[in-house]
Motif scaffolding. Structure first.
Motif, short mmCIF file in Angstrom:
data_model
loop_
_atom_site.label_atom_id
_atom_site.label_comp_id
_atom_site.label_asym_id
_atom_site.label_seq_id
_atom_site.Cartn_x
_atom_site.Cartn_y
_atom_site.Cartn_z
N LEU A 43 9.23 10.96 23.82
CA LEU A 43 9.04 12.22 24.69
C LEU A 43 8.92 11.78 26.19
CD1 LEU A 43 9.69 15.02 24.73
CD2 LEU A 43 7.21 15.58 24.26
N GLY A 44 7.80 10.84 26.35
CA GLY A 44 7.92 10.17 27.84
C GLY A 44 9.13 9.68 28.38
N TYR A 45 9.59 8.88 27.50
CA TYR A 45 10.80 8.16 28.04
C TYR A 45 11.96 9.12 28.49
CZ TYR A 45 9.77 3.34 27.57
OH TYR A 45 9.21 2.17 27.74
N ARG A 46 12.11 10.40 27.35
CA ARG A 46 12.98 11.57 27.68
C ARG A 46 12.75 12.06 28.89
NH1 ARG A 46 17.97 13.10 26.28
NH2 ARG A 46 18.16 15.36 26.59
N LYS A 47 11.56 12.41 29.28
CA LYS A 47 11.15 13.24 30.52
C LYS A 47 11.40 12.36 31.65
CE LYS A 47 10.09 16.63 28.22
NZ LYS A 47 10.74 17.81 28.24
N LEU A 48 11.74 11.04 31.81
CA LEU A 48 12.31 10.04 32.71
C LEU A 48 13.70 10.17 32.68
CD1 LEU A 48 9.55 7.54 32.41
CD2 LEU A 48 9.66 9.24 34.15
N SER A 49 14.46 10.52 31.81
CA SER A 49 15.85 10.44 31.79
C SER A 49 16.61 11.50 33.02
CB SER A 49 16.51 10.86 30.62
OG SER A 49 16.53 12.13 30.22
N GLU A 50 17.58 11.16 33.52
CA GLU A 50 18.22 11.88 34.38
C GLU A 50 18.51 13.48 34.01
OE1 GLU A 50 21.37 10.46 36.84
OE2 GLU A 50 20.51 8.33 36.79
N ASP A 51 18.96 13.51 32.62
CA ASP A 51 19.25 14.72 31.98
C ASP A 51 18.18 15.56 31.91
OD1 ASP A 51 21.80 13.88 31.89
OD2 ASP A 51 21.64 13.19 29.70
N ASP A 52 17.00 14.98 31.42
CA ASP A 52 15.82 16.06 31.28
C ASP A 52 14.43 15.59 31.99
OD1 ASP A 52 14.63 18.07 29.55
OD2 ASP A 52 13.99 16.46 27.94
N GLN A 57 5.50 15.64 33.05
CA GLN A 57 5.36 15.57 31.55
C GLN A 57 5.38 14.16 31.28
OE1 GLN A 57 4.96 18.07 28.97
NE2 GLN A 57 4.31 19.01 30.85
N ALA A 58 6.03 13.38 31.94
CA ALA A 58 6.21 11.92 31.78
C ALA A 58 4.91 11.24 32.06
CB ALA A 58 7.32 11.32 32.75
N LYS A 59 4.10 11.84 33.27
CA LYS A 59 2.86 11.41 33.67
C LYS A 59 2.04 11.92 32.73
CE LYS A 59 -0.54 11.11 37.47
NZ LYS A 59 -1.54 10.96 36.46
N GLN A 92 5.26 3.33 32.80
CA GLN A 92 4.81 3.20 33.96
C GLN A 92 5.56 2.81 35.09
OE1 GLN A 92 0.92 1.13 32.91
NE2 GLN A 92 -0.10 2.90 33.67
N LEU A 93 6.36 1.71 34.83
CA LEU A 93 7.35 1.07 35.65
C LEU A 93 8.43 2.10 35.73
CD1 LEU A 93 7.33 -2.66 34.49
CD2 LEU A 93 6.43 -1.45 36.53
N ALA A 94 8.98 2.70 34.81
CA ALA A 94 9.98 3.55 34.95
C ALA A 94 9.80 4.91 35.63
CB ALA A 94 10.57 3.93 33.32
N TYR A 95 8.41 5.27 35.28
CA TYR A 95 8.10 6.33 36.15
C TYR A 95 7.97 6.21 37.66
CZ TYR A 95 4.94 10.02 37.93
OH TYR A 95 4.34 11.03 38.73
N ALA A 96 7.51 4.87 38.10
CA ALA A 96 7.46 4.85 39.55
C ALA A 96 8.87 4.52 39.93
CB ALA A 96 6.85 3.38 39.47
#
Length: 101
Positions: A43-52, A57-59, A92-96
């Motif tokens: 879900l964290g990865y999903r919340k980092l996607s451009e679509d969603d 939520q990712a944090k 964490q890297l994707a979030y940054a």
């Protein structure tokens, strides 16, 4: 016109309750936590996607992983811990990257 309710099957209810109780006896908290970490990381990865995208939520997903990993240390196999630590780092890297862009 009135709808008829299906007859109540008390014996079936008791059997279902017994089956659930038997499954709960077999279930370990560590198994449930590992499954939850898989779900939270996905879900964290999903919340980092451009679509969603939802950085809050990712944090929350990242913070949850970081909080639960120490609890599982020594309880689950080392390779599972290693994988979740790697997933957390990657998140964490994707979030940054997402936060900058």
């Amino acid at each position: 016109m009135s709808e008829q309710q299906p007859p109540h099957d008390e014996q079936g209810d008791q059997e279902l309750l017994h089956q659930v109780e038997e499954e709960l006896k077999k279930l370990k908290v560590s198994d449930l936590l590992v499954q939850m970490l898989y779900t939270v990381s996905s879900l964290g990865y999903r919340k980092l996607s451009e679509d969603d995208r939802d950085l809050d939520q990712a944090k929350l997903a990242i913070d949850s992983l970081r909080a639960l990993l120490p609890v599982l240390e020594g309880v689950v196999p080392d390779d599972v811990m290693r994988d979740f630590r790697q997933v957390t780092s990657n998140l964490q890297l994707a979030y940054a990257d997402a936060a900058q862009g």
